[in-house]
Design a protein around this motif. Structure first.
Motif, short mmCIF file in Angstrom:
data_model
loop_
_atom_site.label_atom_id
_atom_site.label_comp_id
_atom_site.label_asym_id
_atom_site.label_seq_id
_atom_site.Cartn_x
_atom_site.Cartn_y
_atom_site.Cartn_z
N PRO A 12 0.82 -1.22 0.00
CA PRO A 12 0.00 0.00 0.00
C PRO A 12 0.85 1.27 0.00
CG PRO A 12 -0.76 -1.57 1.64
CD PRO A 12 0.56 -2.06 1.17
N SER A 13 0.32 2.30 -0.61
CA SER A 13 1.00 3.58 -0.64
C SER A 13 0.98 4.22 0.74
CB SER A 13 0.32 4.51 -1.64
OG SER A 13 -1.00 4.85 -1.19
N ALA A 14 1.81 5.24 0.94
CA ALA A 14 1.83 5.98 2.21
C ALA A 14 0.47 6.62 2.47
CB ALA A 14 2.93 7.03 2.19
N PHE A 15 -0.18 7.09 1.41
CA PHE A 15 -1.50 7.69 1.56
C PHE A 15 -2.50 6.67 2.10
CE2 PHE A 15 -5.76 8.46 -0.12
CZ PHE A 15 -6.00 9.74 0.37
N ALA A 16 -2.49 5.47 1.52
CA ALA A 16 -3.42 4.44 1.97
C ALA A 16 -3.15 4.06 3.43
CB ALA A 16 -3.31 3.20 1.08
N ARG A 17 -1.90 3.92 3.79
CA ARG A 17 -1.56 3.52 5.15
C ARG A 17 -1.97 4.57 6.18
NH1 ARG A 17 1.72 -0.85 5.96
NH2 ARG A 17 2.54 -1.86 4.08
N SER A 18 -1.98 5.83 5.79
CA SER A 18 -2.31 6.89 6.74
C SER A 18 -3.79 7.28 6.72
CB SER A 18 -1.47 8.14 6.45
OG SER A 18 -1.78 8.67 5.16
N ARG A 19 -4.52 6.95 5.63
CA ARG A 19 -5.89 7.46 5.49
C ARG A 19 -6.95 6.39 5.25
NH1 ARG A 19 -5.69 12.90 3.90
NH2 ARG A 19 -3.84 13.84 4.86
N LEU A 20 -6.57 5.22 4.75
CA LEU A 20 -7.56 4.27 4.25
C LEU A 20 -7.44 2.92 4.94
CD1 LEU A 20 -7.07 4.89 0.41
CD2 LEU A 20 -8.77 5.97 1.90
N TYR A 21 -8.46 2.08 4.76
CA TYR A 21 -8.32 0.66 5.05
C TYR A 21 -7.62 0.06 3.84
CZ TYR A 21 -11.79 1.28 8.75
OH TYR A 21 -12.46 1.68 9.88
N TYR A 22 -6.61 -0.77 4.09
CA TYR A 22 -5.82 -1.26 2.96
C TYR A 22 -5.57 -2.76 3.10
CZ TYR A 22 -2.22 -0.34 6.51
OH TYR A 22 -1.51 -0.28 7.68
N PRO A 100 -5.73 2.83 9.67
CA PRO A 100 -5.19 3.71 10.72
C PRO A 100 -6.06 3.80 11.96
CG PRO A 100 -5.98 4.99 8.85
CD PRO A 100 -5.97 3.56 8.41
N ASP A 101 -7.38 3.66 11.82
CA ASP A 101 -8.27 3.76 12.99
C ASP A 101 -9.02 2.45 13.25
OD1 ASP A 101 -9.90 3.74 10.79
OD2 ASP A 101 -11.25 5.30 11.51
N LEU A 102 -8.55 1.38 12.63
CA LEU A 102 -9.33 0.14 12.66
C LEU A 102 -9.41 -0.48 14.05
CD1 LEU A 102 -11.00 -1.87 11.14
CD2 LEU A 102 -8.92 -2.97 10.32
N ASP A 103 -8.35 -0.35 14.84
CA ASP A 103 -8.38 -0.94 16.18
C ASP A 103 -9.50 -0.35 17.03
OD1 ASP A 103 -6.24 -2.46 15.46
OD2 ASP A 103 -4.75 -1.23 16.49
N ALA A 140 -5.71 -7.74 -7.39
CA ALA A 140 -4.97 -8.33 -8.51
C ALA A 140 -4.60 -7.29 -9.56
CB ALA A 140 -5.78 -9.45 -9.14
N ASP A 141 -5.36 -6.19 -9.61
CA ASP A 141 -5.06 -5.12 -10.56
C ASP A 141 -3.73 -4.46 -10.24
OD1 ASP A 141 -5.35 -1.93 -11.09
OD2 ASP A 141 -6.41 -3.04 -12.66
N GLY A 142 -3.44 -4.32 -8.95
CA GLY A 142 -2.13 -3.85 -8.52
C GLY A 142 -1.87 -2.36 -8.63
N SER A 143 -2.87 -1.56 -8.98
CA SER A 143 -2.63 -0.12 -9.15
C SER A 143 -3.06 0.66 -7.92
CB SER A 143 -3.38 0.39 -10.38
OG SER A 143 -4.77 0.27 -10.21
N PHE A 144 -2.34 1.76 -7.64
CA PHE A 144 -2.68 2.60 -6.50
C PHE A 144 -4.06 3.24 -6.65
CE2 PHE A 144 2.06 3.47 -5.53
CZ PHE A 144 2.14 2.29 -4.83
N GLU A 145 -4.52 3.39 -7.91
CA GLU A 145 -5.82 4.00 -8.13
C GLU A 145 -6.95 3.17 -7.53
OE1 GLU A 145 -3.48 3.72 -10.34
OE2 GLU A 145 -3.03 5.80 -10.94
N ARG A 146 -6.70 1.89 -7.28
CA ARG A 146 -7.72 1.01 -6.71
C ARG A 146 -7.85 1.16 -5.19
NH1 ARG A 146 -11.18 -1.37 -10.44
NH2 ARG A 146 -10.01 -2.18 -12.23
N GLU A 147 -6.89 1.81 -4.55
CA GLU A 147 -6.86 1.83 -3.09
C GLU A 147 -8.10 2.43 -2.44
OE1 GLU A 147 -2.09 1.72 -2.14
OE2 GLU A 147 -3.09 3.67 -2.31
N PRO A 148 -8.63 3.58 -2.89
CA PRO A 148 -9.86 4.09 -2.27
C PRO A 148 -11.03 3.13 -2.43
CG PRO A 148 -8.76 5.82 -3.51
CD PRO A 148 -8.07 4.54 -3.86
#
Length: 307
Positions: A12-22, A100-103, A140-148
């Motif tokens: 996961p990108s840094a953005f995903a790790r800090s803002r999203l469920y990944y 980031p807030d999952l716990d 499986a797509d593997g692109s950062f655009e899929r993260e959101p």
């Protein structure tokens, strides 16, 4: 998606790790008859769905028998183990994920670090299994655009697991009995008073304290303490939106004896401060009356924070 063994690993990108469920790892596994796996700790969560076969899953001291249609979601930081039935080894889809807030959210949504949902026996797969499959497809797509999109799917998967668990045969709510209704009314009528407590409500129901808590939760979907907190928060929010009371006054009027405890509870349930909640949802005409209200603790009446 084909059901041959595969595994997808994401970075996961840094953005995903800090803002999203990944998602971290996911795939489909057709286990051999000798399959056995034991893991002590991993800093993430896993959701899985059994598509065929049988086996067992041990989490802490509890062992779950897994069959087709069963789903499990759990915190991987506690010891856990899998074992396949040697005659009918199971197949499963799975995804390992974090956020980031999952716990803190997990503690709000679920009452245990591991939740299991039994298959309904109905044709077709449950919604959470469909969402899990879509997560794997997008991984499986593997692109950062899929993260959101993956983040939204993981959130939806958790909500579907929560809904399925609450409606599964082992978790069905019982119809409230008159003695439980009397206890519930007691909490609703006296939510703001100093004389309201769970043991008093249990006595109203004619039940022991522990038995009352179990029966109340089965009937209303929340423990007596959670139910009382929901009542109090509801009155605070009404006051914030429709009265000129300060935040501290609204908290005190709703029965919160400690401002610090109130603020912590409000932030936990609403995800924002009372002042931000008021500014976001109050009508413009009413908002002018509260423009100077803050989340500061009161000077008297409710305990101020230690500095």
């Amino acid at each position: 998606m084909s059901e041959g063994n595969f595994q997808t690993i994401s970075s996961p990108s840094a953005f995903a790790r800090s803002r999203l469920y990944y998602a971290l790892i996911g795939g489909f596994e057709r286990t051999p008859p000798t399959f056995a796996l034991q893991r002590e700790h991993y800093p993430a969560y896993e959701a899985l769905y059994i598509t065929r076969g049988k086996g067992s899953f041990r989490y802490g001291e509890t062992e779950y028998l897994l069959e087709p249609g069963d789903g499990v979601c759990y915190d991987m930081r506690l010891p856990h183990a899998f074992r396949a039935d040697p005659l009918e080894p199971y197949e499963m889809r799975y995804v390992v994920f974090q956020g980031p807030d999952l716990d803190s959210r997990w503690r709000e949504w679920f009452d245990a670090p591991c939740v299991a949902v039994r298959g309904s026996g109905e044709p077709g797969e449950p919604k959470y299994a469909e969402l899990l499959t879509e997560v794997l497809t997008q991984m499986a797509d593997g692109s950062f655009e899929r993260e959101p999109s993956i983040s939204g799917l993981l959130y939806g998967l958790l909500m579907e697991m929560l809904a399925a668990r609450r409606s599964s045969p082992g978790e069905r709510r019982e119809l409230p009995q008159p003695h439980l209704e009397a206890a519930r009314r007691f909490l609703e009528e006296r939510y703001a008073g100093t004389d309201v407590d769970i043991r008093s409500a249990a006595r109203r129901a004619g039940l022991s304290y522990a038995h009352f808590i179990r029966r109340f939760k089965r009937a209303y979907g929340a423990s007596p303490k959670e139910y009382l907190t929901q009542i109090r928060l509801g009155h605070v929010k009404q006051a914030l939106l429709h009265t000129p009371l300060s935040v501290a006054e609204a908290a005190e009027a709703a029965g919160f004896g400690s401002y610090n405890a109130f603020l912590h509870t409000f932030l936990l349930h609403e995800g924002c401060s009372p002042t931000i909640y008021r500014k976001a949802w109050r009508r413009s005409g009413e908002a002018e009356a509260a423009q100077n209200v803050t989340d500061s603790p009161p000077s008297t009446g409710i305990a101020a924070p230690h500095t």
